[in-house]
Design a protein around this motif. Structure first.
Motif, mmCIF file in Angstrom:
data_model
loop_
_atom_site.group_PDB
_atom_site.id
_atom_site.type_symbol
_atom_site.label_atom_id
_atom_site.label_comp_id
_atom_site.label_asym_id
_atom_site.label_seq_id
_atom_site.Cartn_x
_atom_site.Cartn_y
_atom_site.Cartn_z
ATOM 1 N N TYR A 215 -4.182 13.649 7.596
ATOM 2 C CA TYR A 215 -3.748 13.624 6.200
ATOM 3 C C TYR A 215 -3.982 12.224 5.644
ATOM 4 N N PHE A 216 -4.422 12.149 4.398
ATOM 5 C CA PHE A 216 -4.499 10.849 3.749
ATOM 6 C C PHE A 216 -3.130 10.554 3.152
ATOM 7 N N ASP A 217 -2.309 9.934 3.986
ATOM 8 C CA ASP A 217 -0.982 9.492 3.553
ATOM 9 C C ASP A 217 -0.909 8.001 3.885
ATOM 10 N N ASP A 218 0.189 7.496 4.286
ATOM 11 C CA ASP A 218 0.255 6.110 4.755
ATOM 12 C C ASP A 218 -0.457 5.187 3.754
ATOM 13 N N PHE A 219 -0.256 5.456 2.465
ATOM 14 C CA PHE A 219 -1.071 4.800 1.434
ATOM 15 C C PHE A 219 -0.957 3.281 1.459
ATOM 16 N N TYR A 220 0.275 2.794 1.448
ATOM 17 C CA TYR A 220 0.458 1.352 1.297
ATOM 18 C C TYR A 220 -0.238 0.574 2.407
ATOM 19 N N LYS B 296 2.170 5.165 -14.988
ATOM 20 C CA LYS B 296 2.301 6.610 -15.162
ATOM 21 C C LYS B 296 2.142 7.387 -13.860
ATOM 22 N N PHE B 297 1.934 6.686 -12.756
ATOM 23 C CA PHE B 297 1.587 7.351 -11.503
ATOM 24 C C PHE B 297 2.818 7.464 -10.600
ATOM 25 N N LYS B 298 3.305 8.680 -10.488
ATOM 26 C CA LYS B 298 4.540 8.934 -9.748
ATOM 27 C C LYS B 298 4.444 8.462 -8.299
ATOM 28 N N LEU B 299 3.319 8.732 -7.649
ATOM 29 C CA LEU B 299 3.159 8.366 -6.248
ATOM 30 C C LEU B 299 3.274 6.851 -6.051
ATOM 31 N N ILE B 300 2.641 6.086 -6.922
ATOM 32 C CA ILE B 300 2.699 4.623 -6.835
ATOM 33 C C ILE B 300 4.128 4.129 -7.050
ATOM 34 N N LYS B 301 4.827 4.732 -7.994
ATOM 35 C CA LYS B 301 6.211 4.328 -8.264
ATOM 36 C C LYS B 301 7.155 4.706 -7.126
ATOM 37 N N GLU B 302 6.700 5.618 -6.271
ATOM 38 C CA GLU B 302 7.493 5.981 -5.100
ATOM 39 C C GLU B 302 7.231 5.052 -3.923
ATOM 40 N N TYR B 303 5.946 4.771 -3.627
ATOM 41 C CA TYR B 303 5.689 4.028 -2.389
ATOM 42 C C TYR B 303 5.746 2.512 -2.537
ATOM 43 N N LEU B 304 5.507 1.974 -3.730
ATOM 44 C CA LEU B 304 5.613 0.517 -3.870
ATOM 45 C C LEU B 304 7.040 0.016 -3.615
ATOM 46 N N PRO B 305 8.062 0.597 -4.249
ATOM 47 C CA PRO B 305 9.421 0.112 -3.953
ATOM 48 C C PRO B 305 9.816 0.293 -2.484
ATOM 49 N N ARG B 306 9.249 1.284 -1.838
ATOM 50 C CA ARG B 306 9.591 1.558 -0.443
ATOM 51 C C ARG B 306 8.974 0.546 0.522
ATOM 52 N N TYR B 307 7.760 0.112 0.251
ATOM 53 C CA TYR B 307 7.029 -0.695 1.229
ATOM 54 C C TYR B 307 6.625 -2.087 0.751
ATOM 55 N N CYS B 308 6.579 -2.304 -0.558
ATOM 56 C CA CYS B 308 6.008 -3.549 -1.079
ATOM 57 C C CYS B 308 7.067 -4.649 -1.169
#
Length: 288
Positions: free
Chosen positions: A250-255, A34-46
Motif C-alpha cells: 500500500y502507498f501509505d507511510d506518506f510522511y 484543502k487536502f484532508k490527508l495532509i492535514k491529518e498526517y502533518l500534525p501527527r508526524y511533522c
C-alpha cells in the motif's frame, strides 16, 4: 536553500514537502490547506525532531501570488516570489511540485540550463518529443532526480530484502487519477523490485477517466496497472506467486516516504551523486 514550484489541481505537495523541511503553522494549515490527508498526517508526524536537517524551503512560486502567500504562511516559507526566475542566486536546488506534466519541461529547462539541481515530482515530461529535449538538457551531467515517494516506502524496502521475487507471476496495481499523473506511484514500486527490462506496453482501455495498461517483462512477468479518476485510496499493488501467499504493498507511510525521498534530493545536491540511476528514471518515463 530550496525553492519550490507549485501548484496544480489536486496536488498538495507544496504544503507537505515544504513542511517536511520547515515545519508548519497549525492555524494556517487548517485555514488554507484543502487536502484532508495532509492535514491529518502533518500534525501527527511533522515535529521538530522529524524535520529534514541541513536544508529549508526558503522560496516559493506558484502561478497565483495570493495562493503562494497562503502556502508560505502554512509551511513557514519566508520568501514569496512573483517570478520563478527570481529563484536564481537565492536557492541551491528546486523542487517542481506540480502534476501538470506537460509544463515540467518548461520549468526544468530553465534551471538545468543554469546548472541548478532539480527534483521533479513523479513523471518528468509529457511526450516522446519532450523526452528527447530533456535528454539533451542533461547531457552535461546536470543534477536531477524524479520519482514517487512509494520508492521509499518501508514495506517495499522490506519486501525487496525478504521475498522470493522470482516466484511472482503477475502484479495488479490500482490508483486514482490517471497514468500520466500517477503512473509513477505504481511503476516505481514495480521497478524497485523488478527493474525496467520491459518487452512491451499495451493500453487496454480507451476510456477518458479509466486507464488500464499491461506491461510484459522479458522475464515473462505480467503487470496490469489500472487508474480510475475518482477511485478512493489506498493506492496499492497485489503480487501473485506460484507457491506463495499473495502480498500487497500500500502507498501509505506518506510522511516518512516523502522525507526519505527529499533527503536523497539534498544528498544529491551536497555530494553531486545521483540517488536514482538516470537510466531508470528515463525508462519509467518511456513506459508511461
Amino acid at each position: 536553500k530550496i525553492g519550490i514550484i507549485g501548484t496544480s489541481d489536486g496536488n498538495g505537495h507544496p504544503y507537505s514537502y515544504s513542511a517536511i523541511f520547515n515545519g508548519f503553522d497549525e492555524y494556517y494549515l487548517k485555514k488554507y490547506c484543502k487536502f484532508k490527508l495532509i492535514k491529518e498526517y502533518l500534525p501527527r508526524y511533522c515535529s521538530k525532531k522529524n524535520l529534514i536537517k541541513g536544508a529549508k524551503v526558503t522560496s516559493i512560486w506558484t502561478q497565483n501570488y495570493e495562493n503562494s502567500k497562503k502556502i508560505s504562511k502554512a509551511s513557514l516559507i519566508p520568501n514569496v516570489e512573483k517570478n520563478f526566475k527570481d529563484f536564481i542566486g537565492k536557492v541551491d536546488g528546486v523542487i517542481i511540485a506540480r502534476d501538470d506534466v506537460e509544463k515540467h519541461l518548461y520549468f526544468a529547462s530553465f534551471f538545468l540550463e543554469r546548472n541548478i539541481p532539480i527534483f521533479i515530482d513523479k513523471q518528468i515530461v509529457y511526450s516522446k518529443s519532450q523526452l528527447l529535449i530533456f535528454l539533451k538538457k542533461i547531457r552535461k551531467k546536470r543534477l536531477f532526480m524524479a520519482c514517487s515517494g512509494i520508492r521509499y516506502n518501508k514495506k517495499l524496502i522490506y519486501i525487496k530484502k525478504t521475498k522470493k521475487l522470482n516466484n511472482v507471476k503477475t502484479i495488479h496495481g490500482t490508483s486514482h487519477s490517471n497514468l500520466m499523473t500517477y503512473g509513477h506511484h505504481l511503476l516505481e514500486a514495480v521497478t524497485v523490485l523488478f527493474g525496467t527490462k520491459v518487452k512491451w506496453v499495451k493500453s487496454l482501455s480507451q476510456s477518458k477517466n479509466h486507464d488500464i495498461i499491461q506491461i510484459t517483462y522479458y522475464s515473462g512477468l505480467n503487470v496490469i496497472l489500472e487508474f480510475i479518476k475518482n477511485l478512493s485510496l489506498p493506492i496499492k499493488l497485489d503480487f501473485f506467486s506460484a507457491n506463495e501467499k499473495t502480498f500487497t504493498i500500500y502507498f501509505d507511510d506518506f510522511y516518512f516516504s516523502f522525507k526519505r525521498m527529499l533527503e536523497d534530493f539534498i544528498l544529491m545536491i551536497e555530494n553531486k551523486n545521483y540517488p536514482i540511476p538516470t537510466n531508470e528514471i528515463i525508462n519509467i518515463s518511456k513506459i508511461i
